[in-house]
Design a protein around this motif. Structure first.
Motif, short mmCIF file in Angstrom:
data_model
loop_
_atom_site.label_atom_id
_atom_site.label_comp_id
_atom_site.label_asym_id
_atom_site.label_seq_id
_atom_site.Cartn_x
_atom_site.Cartn_y
_atom_site.Cartn_z
N THR A 1 -20.83 -2.40 42.49
CA THR A 1 -20.37 -3.09 41.27
C THR A 1 -20.90 -4.52 41.22
N ALA A 2 -20.83 -5.23 42.33
CA ALA A 2 -21.33 -6.61 42.38
C ALA A 2 -22.83 -6.65 42.10
N TRP B 1 -24.41 -8.59 38.89
CA TRP B 1 -25.40 -9.64 39.09
C TRP B 1 -26.71 -9.30 38.38
N ASN B 2 -27.17 -8.07 38.46
CA ASN B 2 -28.41 -7.69 37.79
C ASN B 2 -28.33 -7.88 36.28
N VAL B 3 -27.22 -7.48 35.69
CA VAL B 3 -27.05 -7.63 34.24
C VAL B 3 -26.97 -9.11 33.87
#
Length: 142
Positions: A81-82, A86-88
């Motif tokens: 999830t992290a 972070w990617n988005v």
């Protein structure tokens, strides 16, 4: 980090160009303090967006059939999830938002150029371009 800083710098330049055109100034519109603040913001923004990369990179050992152990530096997130968040966020803040600012800025410049071209075409031939003030040929506000 440098990729984020580059596109953020390009977005800042495009905003400055629109401001210069809207104010009809031939000289730079930004003073030294604004330039320093913009550069500071650009690099701090880019560094903060890249911070998670430095926190979660780690060296792992990988076994290959032909070699004994190979050390590889890789990104290992604590959970999926992290990583997705972070990617988005990184994509939106470092590429989509500055890209949108650049597109809007240059679209505004193209609108102004089109209005100026149409205004020049409608001018009386008796009045030369040298005698005509720039502010009367190209209205700044759209």
């Amino acid at each position: 980090m440098s990729g984020c800083a580059t596109i953020t710098t390009l977005a800042s330049i495009s905003v400055e160009r629109v401001q210069a055109i809207l104010r009809l100034q031939a000289v730079p519109t930004l003073n030294r303090r604004v330039v320093i603040a913009t550069l500071f913001f650009t690099w701090v923004f880019s560094a903060l967006n890249s911070e998670p990369l430095s926190l979660f990179f780690t060296v792992i050992e990988v076994d290959f059939p032909e070699q004994k152990h190979v050390h590889i530096c890789t990104l290992r997130w604590p959970d999926t999830t992290a990583e997705i968040v972070w990617n988005v966020a990184f994509t939106a803040l470092c590429f989509l938002l500055p890209g949108f600012i650049i597109v809007v800025s240059y679209s505004k410049i193209l609108q102004i150029a089109k209005r100026c071209r149409l205004g020049l075409r409608d001018r009386q031939p008796a009045m030369s371009l040298i005698e005509t003030p720039l502010s009367t040929m190209c209205p700044a506000r759209i």
